[in-house]
Write a protein that holds these residues in place. Structure first.
Motif, PDB file in Angstrom:
ATOM      1  N   ALA A  55      21.668  41.933  26.084  1.00  7.80           N
ATOM      2  CA  ALA A  55      20.728  41.848  27.210  1.00  7.80           C
ATOM      3  C   ALA A  55      21.478  41.807  28.539  1.00  7.80           C
ATOM      4  N   LEU A  56      22.585  41.045  28.591  1.00  3.28           N
ATOM      5  CA  LEU A  56      23.382  40.960  29.826  1.00  3.28           C
ATOM      6  C   LEU A  56      23.980  42.319  30.170  1.00  3.28           C
ATOM      7  N   PHE A  57      24.531  43.007  29.179  1.00  7.86           N
ATOM      8  CA  PHE A  57      25.140  44.314  29.427  1.00  7.86           C
ATOM      9  C   PHE A  57      24.082  45.307  29.904  1.00  7.86           C
ATOM     10  N   THR A  58      22.924  45.327  29.253  1.00  5.10           N
ATOM     11  CA  THR A  58      21.864  46.261  29.629  1.00  5.10           C
ATOM     12  C   THR A  58      21.334  45.965  31.028  1.00  5.10           C
ATOM     13  N   SER A  61      23.936  47.054  33.587  1.00  8.02           N
ATOM     14  CA  SER A  61      23.977  48.508  33.655  1.00  8.02           C
ATOM     15  C   SER A  61      22.768  49.069  34.400  1.00  8.02           C
ATOM     16  N   ALA A  62      21.602  48.429  34.223  1.00  8.16           N
ATOM     17  CA  ALA A  62      20.384  48.896  34.900  1.00  8.16           C
ATOM     18  C   ALA A  62      20.413  48.566  36.390  1.00  8.16           C
ATOM     19  N   VAL A  63      20.773  47.345  36.747  1.00 10.90           N
ATOM     20  CA  VAL A  63      20.797  46.942  38.148  1.00 10.90           C
ATOM     21  C   VAL A  63      21.848  47.727  38.920  1.00 10.90           C
ATOM     22  N   THR A  64      22.977  47.989  38.287  1.00 16.93           N
ATOM     23  CA  THR A  64      24.033  48.767  38.953  1.00 16.93           C
ATOM     24  C   THR A  64      23.821  50.263  38.784  1.00 16.93           C
ATOM     25  N   VAL A  65      22.684  50.660  38.213  1.00 12.05           N
ATOM     26  CA  VAL A  65      22.309  52.056  37.952  1.00 12.05           C
ATOM     27  C   VAL A  65      23.473  52.839  37.344  1.00 12.05           C
ATOM     28  N   THR A  66      24.040  52.266  36.295  1.00  9.73           N
ATOM     29  CA  THR A  66      25.172  52.902  35.610  1.00  9.73           C
ATOM     30  C   THR A  66      24.709  53.741  34.425  1.00  9.73           C
ATOM     31  N   GLY A  67      24.094  53.092  33.433  1.00  7.49           N
ATOM     32  CA  GLY A  67      23.604  53.843  32.283  1.00  7.49           C
ATOM     33  C   GLY A  67      24.417  53.652  31.014  1.00  7.49           C
ATOM     34  N   LEU A  68      25.538  52.936  31.091  1.00  3.72           N
ATOM     35  CA  LEU A  68      26.277  52.619  29.870  1.00  3.72           C
ATOM     36  C   LEU A  68      25.455  51.641  29.034  1.00  3.72           C
ATOM     37  N   VAL A  69      25.433  51.839  27.721  1.00  3.52           N
ATOM     38  CA  VAL A  69      24.599  50.997  26.861  1.00  3.52           C
ATOM     39  C   VAL A  69      25.386  50.563  25.637  1.00  3.52           C
ATOM     40  N   ALA A 391      36.282  54.614  34.272  1.00  3.37           N
ATOM     41  CA  ALA A 391      35.881  55.463  35.395  1.00  3.37           C
ATOM     42  C   ALA A 391      34.369  55.593  35.468  1.00  3.37           C
ATOM     43  N   SER A 392      33.723  55.701  34.323  1.00  2.00           N
ATOM     44  CA  SER A 392      32.264  55.798  34.286  1.00  2.00           C
ATOM     45  C   SER A 392      31.618  54.517  34.779  1.00  2.00           C
ATOM     46  N   ALA A 393      32.200  53.375  34.424  1.00  3.65           N
ATOM     47  CA  ALA A 393      31.663  52.084  34.862  1.00  3.65           C
ATOM     48  C   ALA A 393      31.847  51.903  36.362  1.00  3.65           C
ATOM     49  N   PHE A 394      33.037  52.223  36.883  1.00  3.02           N
ATOM     50  CA  PHE A 394      33.294  52.045  38.309  1.00  3.02           C
ATOM     51  C   PHE A 394      32.441  52.998  39.145  1.00  3.02           C
ATOM     52  N   GLY A 395      32.305  54.236  38.705  1.00  2.00           N
ATOM     53  CA  GLY A 395      31.491  55.206  39.427  1.00  2.00           C
ATOM     54  C   GLY A 395      30.010  55.041  39.175  1.00  2.00           C
ATOM     55  N   THR A 396      29.630  54.012  38.391  1.00  2.00           N
ATOM     56  CA  THR A 396      28.239  53.765  37.979  1.00  2.00           C
ATOM     57  C   THR A 396      27.601  55.053  37.473  1.00  2.00           C
ATOM     58  N   VAL A 397      28.327  55.743  36.589  1.00  3.60           N
ATOM     59  CA  VAL A 397      27.875  57.035  36.060  1.00  3.60           C
ATOM     60  C   VAL A 397      27.065  56.850  34.800  1.00  3.60           C
ATOM     61  N   ILE A 415      33.894  45.692  31.293  1.00  3.00           N
ATOM     62  CA  ILE A 415      33.050  46.794  31.752  1.00  3.00           C
ATOM     63  C   ILE A 415      31.924  46.276  32.641  1.00  3.00           C
ATOM     64  N   ILE A 416      31.339  45.133  32.281  1.00  3.00           N
ATOM     65  CA  ILE A 416      30.300  44.524  33.111  1.00  3.00           C
ATOM     66  C   ILE A 416      30.848  44.211  34.505  1.00  3.00           C
ATOM     67  N   PHE A 417      32.041  43.640  34.551  1.00  3.93           N
ATOM     68  CA  PHE A 417      32.676  43.294  35.819  1.00  3.93           C
ATOM     69  C   PHE A 417      32.938  44.540  36.653  1.00  3.93           C
ATOM     70  N   VAL A 418      33.417  45.611  36.012  1.00  4.72           N
ATOM     71  CA  VAL A 418      33.700  46.853  36.738  1.00  4.72           C
ATOM     72  C   VAL A 418      32.409  47.491  37.241  1.00  4.72           C
ATOM     73  N   MET A 419      31.356  47.484  36.426  1.00  2.00           N
ATOM     74  CA  MET A 419      30.069  48.029  36.875  1.00  2.00           C
ATOM     75  C   MET A 419      29.551  47.278  38.091  1.00  2.00           C
ATOM     76  N   PHE A 420      29.658  45.962  38.054  1.00  2.00           N
ATOM     77  CA  PHE A 420      29.159  45.142  39.161  1.00  2.00           C
ATOM     78  C   PHE A 420      29.941  45.423  40.443  1.00  2.00           C
ATOM     79  N   LEU A 421      31.269  45.445  40.341  1.00  2.00           N
ATOM     80  CA  LEU A 421      32.086  45.724  41.516  1.00  2.00           C
ATOM     81  C   LEU A 421      31.905  47.162  41.994  1.00  2.00           C
ATOM     82  N   GLY A 422      31.686  48.086  41.057  1.00  2.00           N
ATOM     83  CA  GLY A 422      31.446  49.461  41.451  1.00  2.00           C
ATOM     84  C   GLY A 422      30.181  49.622  42.269  1.00  2.00           C
ATOM     85  N   ARG A 423      29.220  48.719  42.064  1.00  2.00           N
ATOM     86  CA  ARG A 423      27.947  48.777  42.816  1.00  2.00           C
ATOM     87  C   ARG A 423      28.010  47.998  44.120  1.00  2.00           C
ATOM     88  N   VAL A 424      28.548  46.773  44.097  1.00  2.00           N
ATOM     89  CA  VAL A 424      28.493  45.917  45.289  1.00  2.00           C
ATOM     90  C   VAL A 424      29.864  45.658  45.898  1.00  2.00           C
TER      91      VAL A 424
END
Length: 451
Positions: A55-58, A61-69, A391-397, A415-424
């Motif tokens: 749930a945390l990962f999803t 990924s949704a808030v940072t508009v990444t899409g990794l699942v 790279a996908s996580a940082f670029g929120t791809v 990956i969660i940390f990278v997604m978050f930093l990639g967004r904010v």
């Protein structure tokens, strides 16, 4: 409420209110991720196989508009859970403060200076003026594009899945596409429509438009001709078109005979259609119509570079941004030509902007390399595959070669940390870069040898 609880709440509110605007904005995103995690963990949101980490990962990924699942969105979550994911995508993509300002305006509540400062950081703007106009423009563009996108996708999905399910599929994928999220309710993303002309036109056009940035779209709608467009808009248009051509042509050339990707498709136009989709989706969109894990190494490396560049400022896209990449190129050309001033389309670019670009790029490279290094230490997977995921996580791809679902708990947290930093993260860094300070002591110049 007890006095101790009241004191703790007052202390928490007072502490948060003293945070700089970008830090406060990052805190708001973290709170939204936490709320999303709790909602996705509730029994009505899933079919019983979604744990707290899932749930945390999803939610992240949704808030940072990444899409990794780490779980299949379409089969693991109920309709309520999917709707929660869609709301998180919309709020994360358009910006939390954008929704807050719209709500305050609808209630007739004036927007104060603190809210304007936070909104400026959320929209990556340098000025406090006309923020309300920009917010209304963002919602108008989002509403119009998503409605049109959902209507066009319904032409494909309704006959195949029926009215109720088909309309929901259309709405969900329209929201996901416009916000560059890459979430799909199909386990193989959009691979079932690899050569379908409508899918391969509607979905890419939605994330290309939103990836340009709302300022660019508004500028184009206002002027409609090339000459009066701003420098930022011109750089974004030229950069976006160039990267689309480069990505499509490179993917076609590198994968044309690969039996795992384009080689399995019959016909010239079918292959070209698939190459077009895979060439533009690394621009932070995250959808795929081919098996990403079957790409050749050279194609994987090219895709990583596109994911790191990303889309435009004030958009739903991630990455270091197209304009950052262009300024880096212009600065390099100016250095070799011994020019002291950067210029493009009859406009100059200040040295402060170049310094900001260099700092943003350096921090981004540092984050990516450190995250990849730690992943290589804790995970027993291929270097290229893990590099692709980072790279996908940082670029929120959201594109994946299959490694994300196999990561351990530590790897998922990274990956969660990278997604978050990639967004904010870039917002927070930009705040400190924008803070000017006059040195009290000046030192004599020294000489160093470079290159």
């Amino acid at each position: 409420m007890s006095r101790r609880a009241q004191s703790a709440s007052f202390f928490l509110v007072a502490t948060i209110s003293r945070l700089p605007a970008p830090a406060l904005l990052a805190s708001l995103y973290a709170i939204l991720i936490g709320v999303g995690t709790i909602l996705l963990r509730l029994p009505f949101s899933h079919y019983g196989d979604v744990g707290w980490m899932d749930a945390l990962f999803t939610s992240t990924s949704a808030v940072t508009v990444t899409g990794l699942v780490v779980v299949d969105t379409g089969s693991a979550f109920t309709f309520a859970g999917q709707a929660i994911v869609a709301v998180l995508i919309q709020m994360g993509g358009l910006g939390l403060m954008t929704f807050a300002v719209l709500l305050l305006s609808a209630l007739g509540i004036p927007i104060g200076m603190p809210q304007r400062i936070i909104l400026r950081e959320d929209l990556n703007q340098t000025s406090l003026s006309n923020l309300g106009v920009l917010v209304r423009r963002i919602f108008k563009i989002a509403l119009v594009v998503e409605i049109i996108g959902a209507a066009l996708l319904a032409i494909v999905f309704v006959p195949q899945f029926g009215w109720a399910n088909g309309i929901w599929q259309s709405v969900f994928h329209s929201i996901s596409a416009f916000n560059n999220a890459g979430f799909s309710l199909f386990s193989d993303s959009l691979s079932g429509w690899v050569t379908h002309p409508l899918i391969n036109f509607v979905v890419p056009m939605m994330f290309i438009v939103s990836g340009l940035g709302f300022v660019v779209v508004g500028d184009i709608m206002k002027h409609r001709t090339w000459r009066p467009l701003s420098l930022h808009t011109k750089l974004m248009i030229v950069g976006t078109v160039s990267l689309i051509i480069w990505g499509t042509a490179s993917f076609a050339v590198l994968e044309w005979t690969n039996p795992g990707t384009l080689g399995a498709i019959d016909g010239f136009w079918g292959k070209l259609t698939a190459a077009w989709f895979q060439g533009v989706t690394p621009r932070t969109a995250g959808f795929n119509t081919l098996d990403t894990g079957a790409m050749r190494d050279e194609t994987t490396l090219m895709t990583i570079s596109l994911m790191l560049i990303g889309g435009g400022s004030t958009s739903t896209a991630g990455g270091i941004k197209v304009t950052t990449f262009i300024v880096l190129i212009l600065a390099t050309i100016a250095f070799f030509r011994r020019r002291t001033q950067l210029h493009a389309f009859g406009r100059s670019i200040e040295k402060d902007e170049v310094m900001k670009v260099l700092a943003l790029t350096m921090v981004s490279m540092f984050l990516v390399f450190v995250a990849l290094f730690v992943l290589l230490v804790v995970e027993d997977q291929d270097f290229m595959v893990l590099g692709f995921e980072v790279a996908s996580a940082f670029g929120t791809v959201g594109l994946s070669m299959g490694a994300t679902g196999e990561l351990g708990t530590v790897g998922q947290f990274i990956i969660i940390f990278v997604m978050f930093l990639g967004r904010v993260g870039p917002l927070t860094l930009g705040f400190f870069l924008a803070t000017r300070s006059i040195p009290r002591v000046r030192y004599p110049e020294g000489q160093i040898y470079l290159g």
